[in-house]
Design a protein around this motif. Structure first.
Motif, PDB file in Angstrom:
ATOM      1  N   GLU A  42       0.811  -1.221   0.000  1.00 26.76           N
ATOM      2  CA  GLU A  42       0.000   0.000   0.000  1.00 26.76           C
ATOM      3  C   GLU A  42       0.842   1.267   0.000  1.00 26.76           C
ATOM      4  OE1 GLU A  42      -0.468  -2.506   2.052  1.00 26.76           O
ATOM      5  OE2 GLU A  42      -2.484  -3.270   1.597  1.00 26.76           O
ATOM      6  N   HIS A  43       2.131   1.149   0.305  1.00 22.76           N
ATOM      7  CA  HIS A  43       2.996   2.321   0.461  1.00 22.76           C
ATOM      8  C   HIS A  43       3.941   2.422  -0.741  1.00 22.76           C
ATOM      9  CE1 HIS A  43       1.144   2.180   4.261  1.00 22.76           C
ATOM     10  NE2 HIS A  43       2.001   1.394   4.861  1.00 22.76           N
ATOM     11  N   ILE A  44       3.443   3.008  -1.807  1.00 18.63           N
ATOM     12  CA  ILE A  44       4.203   3.111  -3.049  1.00 18.63           C
ATOM     13  C   ILE A  44       5.406   4.049  -2.868  1.00 18.63           C
ATOM     14  CG2 ILE A  44       4.075   3.651  -5.505  1.00 18.63           C
ATOM     15  CD1 ILE A  44       2.336   1.304  -4.587  1.00 18.63           C
ATOM     16  N   ALA A  45       6.534   3.642  -3.433  1.00 18.17           N
ATOM     17  CA  ALA A  45       7.760   4.431  -3.324  1.00 18.17           C
ATOM     18  C   ALA A  45       7.952   5.295  -4.564  1.00 18.17           C
ATOM     19  CB  ALA A  45       8.968   3.515  -3.154  1.00 18.17           C
ATOM     20  N   LYS A  46       8.363   6.524  -4.360  1.00 22.56           N
ATOM     21  CA  LYS A  46       8.754   7.403  -5.460  1.00 22.56           C
ATOM     22  C   LYS A  46      10.277   7.429  -5.496  1.00 22.56           C
ATOM     23  CE  LYS A  46       8.210  11.992  -7.486  1.00 22.56           C
ATOM     24  NZ  LYS A  46       7.592  13.342  -7.354  1.00 22.56           N
ATOM     25  N   LEU A  47      10.849   6.970  -6.596  1.00 20.71           N
ATOM     26  CA  LEU A  47      12.294   6.841  -6.715  1.00 20.71           C
ATOM     27  C   LEU A  47      12.852   7.898  -7.660  1.00 20.71           C
ATOM     28  CD1 LEU A  47      12.524   2.955  -7.139  1.00 20.71           C
ATOM     29  CD2 LEU A  47      12.372   4.283  -5.029  1.00 20.71           C
ATOM     30  N   GLU A  48      14.008   8.449  -7.298  1.00 18.91           N
ATOM     31  CA  GLU A  48      14.664   9.451  -8.140  1.00 18.91           C
ATOM     32  C   GLU A  48      16.150   9.133  -8.232  1.00 18.91           C
ATOM     33  OE1 GLU A  48      13.393  11.764  -9.944  1.00 18.91           O
ATOM     34  OE2 GLU A  48      11.314  11.648  -9.222  1.00 18.91           O
ATOM     35  N   TYR A  49      16.625   8.958  -9.445  1.00 25.33           N
ATOM     36  CA  TYR A  49      18.052   8.736  -9.672  1.00 25.33           C
ATOM     37  C   TYR A  49      18.821  10.013  -9.354  1.00 25.33           C
ATOM     38  CZ  TYR A  49      22.420   8.208 -12.283  1.00 25.33           C
ATOM     39  OH  TYR A  49      23.738   8.172 -12.639  1.00 25.33           O
ATOM     40  N   GLU A  50      19.974   9.868  -8.669  1.00 23.23           N
ATOM     41  CA  GLU A  50      20.809  11.030  -8.365  1.00 23.23           C
ATOM     42  C   GLU A  50      22.119  11.032  -9.140  1.00 23.23           C
ATOM     43  OE1 GLU A  50      21.510  11.970  -4.281  1.00 23.23           O
ATOM     44  OE2 GLU A  50      19.469  12.723  -4.011  1.00 23.23           O
ATOM     45  N   ASP A  51      22.900   9.955  -9.028  1.00 24.27           N
ATOM     46  CA  ASP A  51      24.212  10.001  -9.666  1.00 24.27           C
ATOM     47  C   ASP A  51      24.859   8.618  -9.663  1.00 24.27           C
ATOM     48  OD1 ASP A  51      26.364  11.161 -10.947  1.00 24.27           O
ATOM     49  OD2 ASP A  51      26.645  12.740  -9.453  1.00 24.27           O
ATOM     50  N   MET A  52      25.871   8.476 -10.514  1.00 23.48           N
ATOM     51  CA  MET A  52      26.757   7.320 -10.480  1.00 23.48           C
ATOM     52  C   MET A  52      28.133   7.852 -10.114  1.00 23.48           C
ATOM     53  SD  MET A  52      26.760   3.919 -11.135  1.00 23.48           S
ATOM     54  CE  MET A  52      25.752   3.433 -12.546  1.00 23.48           C
ATOM     55  N   LEU A  53      28.658   7.441  -8.974  1.00 20.43           N
ATOM     56  CA  LEU A  53      29.885   8.008  -8.443  1.00 20.43           C
ATOM     57  C   LEU A  53      30.874   6.909  -8.095  1.00 20.43           C
ATOM     58  CD1 LEU A  53      28.177  10.526  -6.002  1.00 20.43           C
ATOM     59  CD2 LEU A  53      29.277  11.129  -8.159  1.00 20.43           C
ATOM     60  N   PHE A  54      32.117   7.311  -7.899  1.00 17.87           N
ATOM     61  CA  PHE A  54      33.138   6.359  -7.467  1.00 17.87           C
ATOM     62  C   PHE A  54      33.457   6.630  -6.007  1.00 17.87           C
ATOM     63  CE2 PHE A  54      37.232   4.296  -7.080  1.00 17.87           C
ATOM     64  CZ  PHE A  54      37.038   3.142  -7.818  1.00 17.87           C
ATOM     65  N   GLY A  55      33.316   5.602  -5.178  1.00 19.72           N
ATOM     66  CA  GLY A  55      33.575   5.745  -3.750  1.00 19.72           C
ATOM     67  C   GLY A  55      34.994   5.352  -3.396  1.00 19.72           C
ATOM     68  N   ASN A  56      35.656   6.197  -2.631  1.00 17.83           N
ATOM     69  CA  ASN A  56      37.014   5.917  -2.161  1.00 17.83           C
ATOM     70  C   ASN A  56      37.016   5.768  -0.644  1.00 17.83           C
ATOM     71  OD1 ASN A  56      38.668   6.336  -4.722  1.00 17.83           O
ATOM     72  ND2 ASN A  56      37.586   8.295  -4.602  1.00 17.83           N
ATOM     73  N   VAL A  57      37.926   4.939  -0.157  1.00 16.98           N
ATOM     74  CA  VAL A  57      38.043   4.773   1.289  1.00 16.98           C
ATOM     75  C   VAL A  57      38.349   6.120   1.925  1.00 16.98           C
ATOM     76  CG1 VAL A  57      39.320   3.673   3.153  1.00 16.98           C
ATOM     77  CG2 VAL A  57      38.767   2.378   1.086  1.00 16.98           C
ATOM     78  N   TYR A  58      37.591   6.445   2.964  1.00 19.10           N
ATOM     79  CA  TYR A  58      37.678   7.752   3.618  1.00 19.10           C
ATOM     80  C   TYR A  58      38.561   7.642   4.852  1.00 19.10           C
ATOM     81  CZ  TYR A  58      35.947  11.919   6.127  1.00 19.10           C
ATOM     82  OH  TYR A  58      35.831  13.105   6.813  1.00 19.10           O
ATOM     83  N   SER A  59      39.507   8.560   4.973  1.00 15.84           N
ATOM     84  CA  SER A  59      40.450   8.510   6.090  1.00 15.84           C
ATOM     85  C   SER A  59      39.928   9.210   7.338  1.00 15.84           C
ATOM     86  CB  SER A  59      41.788   9.139   5.678  1.00 15.84           C
ATOM     87  OG  SER A  59      41.597  10.496   5.281  1.00 15.84           O
ATOM     88  N   GLY A  60      38.817   9.937   7.223  1.00 16.04           N
ATOM     89  CA  GLY A  60      38.252  10.640   8.370  1.00 16.04           C
ATOM     90  C   GLY A  60      37.469   9.714   9.277  1.00 16.04           C
TER      91      GLY A  60
END
Length: 220
Positions: A133-151
């Motif tokens: 009953e709870h339909i989702a509205k989906l929106e594409y944002e981006d295709m990105l490359f993730g790097n290990v974060y040192s913080g």
């Protein structure tokens, strides 16, 4: 690693806790297994193929709206004898006005198919947020490359054991225990106690965080 980012929102959502029966409670947020089901609906993955299709998928979840719960009472029709009563009452929890940013990492071919479906809004099955009953509205944002974060800060759901919480600081945070691993028959096999805030980066320790665009992401 290659990461697809999209948002999912809806007026209502319900991610049912399996240990409740007639009084159905909900987890505070969408969880990784529910996200995989959402993606499976978009791509039309068959039920008996879902486990194999998503078993290597890494999921990050950022909660974008504050958590609001509604509880409603329902008068349900009995499917068994039920002490000769025609129906019974049930109280059900819902999440209201939800919005999530989802980070997905997997094989390039799968991400490309998902990107094409999200950009065209052409879904094989209607995506919903835990309940049909709870339909989702989906929106594409981006295709990105993730790097290990040192913080040492994160913007997404993260296991509680990896967080550093300052009890002197007034933080609006949420804590829940969510499923993170399931079997082929969808039985939950593993849970994690997680922490998250809304627009509040959390301090972390001893865990691998990825920098994806402008956000720090923990992947389940």
């Amino acid at each position: 690693m290659q990461t697809l980012v999209f948002t999912a929102k809806g007026a209502y959502a319900r991610f049912r806790c399996p240990h409740t029966t007639t009084s159905a409670l909900t987890f505070l947020s969408i969880h990784p297994i529910a996200v995989k089901g959402l993606i499976g609906a978009v791509l039309g993955v068959a039920y008996d193929e879902m486990y194999e299709h998503t078993k290597n998928m890494k999921i990050g979840i950022q909660v974008l709206n504050p958590v609001y719960k509604d509880t409603q009472s329902f008068n349900l029709i009995a499917q068994t004898n039920n002490n000769k009563a025609a129906n019974f009452q049930s109280r059900v929890q819902f999440l209201r006005d939800v919005k999530y940013r989802i980070f997905v990492s997997d094989e390039e071919e799968k991400l490309q198919r998902l990107m094409d479906a999200l950009q065209s809004h052409e879904y094989v099955f209607t995506p919903y947020l835990g309940c049909s009953e709870h339909i989702a509205k989906l929106e594409y944002e981006d295709m990105l490359f993730g790097n290990v974060y040192s913080g040492q800060s994160v913007d997404t759901l993260v296991p509680k054991e990896y967080t550093v919480l300052d009890i002197k600081e007034d933080l609006a945070i949420y804590i829940d225990r969510i499923p993170i691993k399931n079997a082929k028959d969808r039985e939950y096999l593993a849970y994690s106690k997680i922490v998250f805030g809304v627009d509040i980066p959390l301090q972390t320790k001893d865990c691998e965080i990825y920098r994806v665009g402008e956000r720090n992401v923990f992947f389940f």
